[in-house]
Design a protein around this motif. Structure first.
Motif, PDB file in Angstrom:
ATOM      1  N   LEU A   1     -14.885  13.123 -25.323  1.00 41.59           N
ATOM      2  CA  LEU A   1     -15.759  12.502 -23.737  1.00 41.59           C
ATOM      3  C   LEU A   1     -14.417  11.819 -22.660  1.00 41.59           C
ATOM      4  N   ALA A   2     -14.303  11.745 -21.627  1.00 38.92           N
ATOM      5  CA  ALA A   2     -13.791  11.730 -20.656  1.00 38.92           C
ATOM      6  C   ALA A   2     -13.894  11.560 -19.305  1.00 38.92           C
ATOM      7  N   ARG A   3     -12.834  10.531 -18.387  1.00 37.22           N
ATOM      8  CA  ARG A   3     -13.086  10.536 -16.338  1.00 37.22           C
ATOM      9  C   ARG A   3     -12.343  11.704 -16.775  1.00 37.22           C
ATOM     10  N   PRO A   4     -12.579  12.227 -15.149  1.00 35.82           N
ATOM     11  CA  PRO A   4     -11.338  12.708 -14.978  1.00 35.82           C
ATOM     12  C   PRO A   4      -9.895  12.032 -14.450  1.00 35.82           C
ATOM     13  N   ASP A   5      -9.087  13.420 -13.939  1.00 38.73           N
ATOM     14  CA  ASP A   5      -7.660  12.921 -13.333  1.00 38.73           C
ATOM     15  C   ASP A   5      -8.660  12.096 -11.885  1.00 38.73           C
ATOM     16  N   PRO A   6      -7.714  10.828 -11.839  1.00 38.26           N
ATOM     17  CA  PRO A   6      -7.903  10.224 -10.053  1.00 38.26           C
ATOM     18  C   PRO A   6      -7.361  11.502  -9.056  1.00 38.26           C
ATOM     19  N   GLU A   7      -6.393  11.659  -9.244  1.00 42.59           N
ATOM     20  CA  GLU A   7      -6.062  12.876  -8.438  1.00 42.59           C
ATOM     21  C   GLU A   7      -6.510  14.737  -8.302  1.00 42.59           C
ATOM     22  N   PRO A   8      -7.262  15.202  -7.864  1.00 40.45           N
ATOM     23  CA  PRO A   8      -7.274  16.300  -8.170  1.00 40.45           C
ATOM     24  C   PRO A   8      -6.157  17.723  -8.379  1.00 40.45           C
ATOM     25  N   THR A   9      -6.193  18.025  -9.271  1.00 37.66           N
ATOM     26  CA  THR A   9      -4.986  18.689 -10.048  1.00 37.66           C
ATOM     27  C   THR A   9      -5.280  19.954 -10.764  1.00 37.66           C
ATOM     28  N   PRO A  10      -5.203  20.220 -10.905  1.00 36.36           N
ATOM     29  CA  PRO A  10      -5.026  22.429 -10.148  1.00 36.36           C
ATOM     30  C   PRO A  10      -6.055  22.640 -12.601  1.00 36.36           C
ATOM     31  N   ASP A  11      -6.422  23.099 -13.327  1.00 27.87           N
ATOM     32  CA  ASP A  11      -7.776  23.358 -14.056  1.00 27.87           C
ATOM     33  C   ASP A  11      -6.323  24.114 -14.968  1.00 27.87           C
ATOM     34  N   PRO A  12      -6.041  22.825 -16.031  1.00 29.45           N
ATOM     35  CA  PRO A  12      -4.747  22.992 -16.745  1.00 29.45           C
ATOM     36  C   PRO A  12      -5.386  24.684 -17.630  1.00 29.45           C
ATOM     37  N   VAL A  13      -4.339  25.189 -17.871  1.00 30.21           N
ATOM     38  CA  VAL A  13      -4.899  26.315 -18.586  1.00 30.21           C
ATOM     39  C   VAL A  13      -4.578  25.609 -20.524  1.00 30.21           C
ATOM     40  N   PRO A  14      -5.141  25.278 -21.327  1.00 31.70           N
ATOM     41  CA  PRO A  14      -5.614  24.812 -22.837  1.00 31.70           C
ATOM     42  C   PRO A  14      -4.945  25.475 -23.485  1.00 31.70           C
ATOM     43  N   PRO A  15      -4.638  25.217 -24.161  1.00 34.78           N
ATOM     44  CA  PRO A  15      -3.800  25.830 -25.708  1.00 34.78           C
ATOM     45  C   PRO A  15      -4.834  26.087 -25.964  1.00 34.78           C
ATOM     46  N   PRO A  16      -4.207  27.383 -27.432  1.00 36.28           N
ATOM     47  CA  PRO A  16      -5.548  27.826 -28.079  1.00 36.28           C
ATOM     48  C   PRO A  16      -6.593  27.564 -28.491  1.00 36.28           C
ATOM     49  N   ASP A  17      -7.754  27.238 -28.644  1.00 37.36           N
ATOM     50  CA  ASP A  17      -8.191  26.976 -29.637  1.00 37.36           C
ATOM     51  C   ASP A  17      -8.774  25.497 -28.470  1.00 37.36           C
ATOM     52  N   VAL A  18      -8.725  24.709 -27.638  1.00 39.84           N
ATOM     53  CA  VAL A  18      -9.113  23.821 -27.263  1.00 39.84           C
ATOM     54  C   VAL A  18      -9.788  24.218 -26.064  1.00 39.84           C
ATOM     55  N   ARG A  19     -11.212  23.773 -25.315  1.00 40.51           N
ATOM     56  CA  ARG A  19     -11.918  23.735 -24.044  1.00 40.51           C
ATOM     57  C   ARG A  19     -11.559  22.895 -23.615  1.00 40.51           C
ATOM     58  N   TYR A  20     -11.781  23.115 -22.319  1.00 41.65           N
ATOM     59  CA  TYR A  20     -12.198  21.594 -21.313  1.00 41.65           C
ATOM     60  C   TYR A  20     -13.738  21.961 -20.549  1.00 41.65           C
ATOM     61  N   TRP A  21     -14.471  21.141 -20.234  1.00 40.52           N
ATOM     62  CA  TRP A  21     -15.794  21.101 -20.178  1.00 40.52           C
ATOM     63  C   TRP A  21     -15.829  20.249 -18.879  1.00 40.52           C
ATOM     64  N   ARG A  22     -16.505  19.992 -17.140  1.00 37.50           N
ATOM     65  CA  ARG A  22     -16.620  19.387 -16.671  1.00 37.50           C
ATOM     66  C   ARG A  22     -18.481  19.323 -16.418  1.00 37.50           C
ATOM     67  N   GLY A  23     -18.588  18.489 -16.465  1.00 34.22           N
ATOM     68  CA  GLY A  23     -20.229  18.368 -15.493  1.00 34.22           C
ATOM     69  C   GLY A  23     -19.591  18.131 -14.014  1.00 34.22           C
ATOM     70  N   PRO A  24     -20.963  18.937 -13.593  1.00 41.37           N
ATOM     71  CA  PRO A  24     -22.614  18.565 -14.618  1.00 41.37           C
ATOM     72  C   PRO A  24     -22.598  19.879 -15.183  1.00 41.37           C
ATOM     73  N   ARG A  25     -22.933  19.600 -16.456  1.00 40.33           N
ATOM     74  CA  ARG A  25     -23.330  21.082 -17.384  1.00 40.33           C
ATOM     75  C   ARG A  25     -23.803  20.341 -18.716  1.00 40.33           C
ATOM     76  N   SER A  26     -24.745  21.546 -19.429  1.00 45.52           N
ATOM     77  CA  SER A  26     -24.968  20.827 -20.699  1.00 45.52           C
ATOM     78  C   SER A  26     -24.051  21.515 -21.445  1.00 45.52           C
ATOM     79  N   ILE A  27     -24.054  21.327 -22.837  1.00 46.86           N
ATOM     80  CA  ILE A  27     -23.284  22.140 -23.651  1.00 46.86           C
ATOM     81  C   ILE A  27     -23.488  21.488 -25.065  1.00 46.86           C
ATOM     82  N   PRO A  28     -23.597  22.984 -26.312  1.00 51.41           N
ATOM     83  CA  PRO A  28     -25.009  23.095 -26.924  1.00 51.41           C
ATOM     84  C   PRO A  28     -23.919  22.501 -28.357  1.00 51.41           C
ATOM     85  N   ALA A  29     -25.313  21.576 -28.949  1.00 55.37           N
ATOM     86  CA  ALA A  29     -24.689  20.388 -28.843  1.00 55.37           C
ATOM     87  C   ALA A  29     -25.728  19.826 -30.281  1.00 55.37           C
TER      88      ALA A  29
END
Length: 113
Positions: free
Chosen positions: A55-83
């Motif tokens: 869990l993290a806080r967003p970058d202070p400056e708006p940046t384009p969504d990065p292309v994640p490496p394989p097997d990595v996923r980014y989730w931005r709120g608001p949303r629910s993540i199955p857990a």
């Protein structure tokens, strides 16, 4: 400090970010992140493949969504993540690291995989 609700799913509020990695990378990513500053909460979520959510806080400056490496996923709120049946690897106490620091820790770990 953010209140995290996990009852079958993790509720990410507006302005919160979660970065999902395979659990096999989790310990090393958390080690790299701890070396750089605050670690922040980490949630382990079982499933076909165990995964860790940093869990993290967003970058202070708006940046384009990065292309994640394989097997990595980014989730931005608001949303629910199955857990379902998740557990805290690092409980939610203290500050959240910036998502850029989490991405940097992942890049460092991937170089050695």
């Amino acid at each position: 400090m953010e209140r995290w609700h996990v009852e079958g799913s993790l509720v990410l509020t507006e302005g919160a970010v979660a970065v999902e990695v395979p659990a096999s990378w989790g310990a090393e990513v958390s080690h790299q992140l701890r070396s750089a500053g605050p670690l922040g909460p980490i949630l382990a979520i079982p499933g076909p493949r165990l995964r860790w959510l940093f869990l993290a806080r967003p970058d202070p400056e708006p940046t384009p969504d990065p292309v994640p490496p394989p097997d990595v996923r980014y989730w931005r709120g608001p949303r629910s993540i199955p857990a379902v049946e998740s557990r805290w690897v690092v409980p939610p106490e203290g500050a959240l690291p910036p998502v850029g620091a989490v991405r940097c820790a992942i890049r460092t770990v991937r170089r050695f995989l």
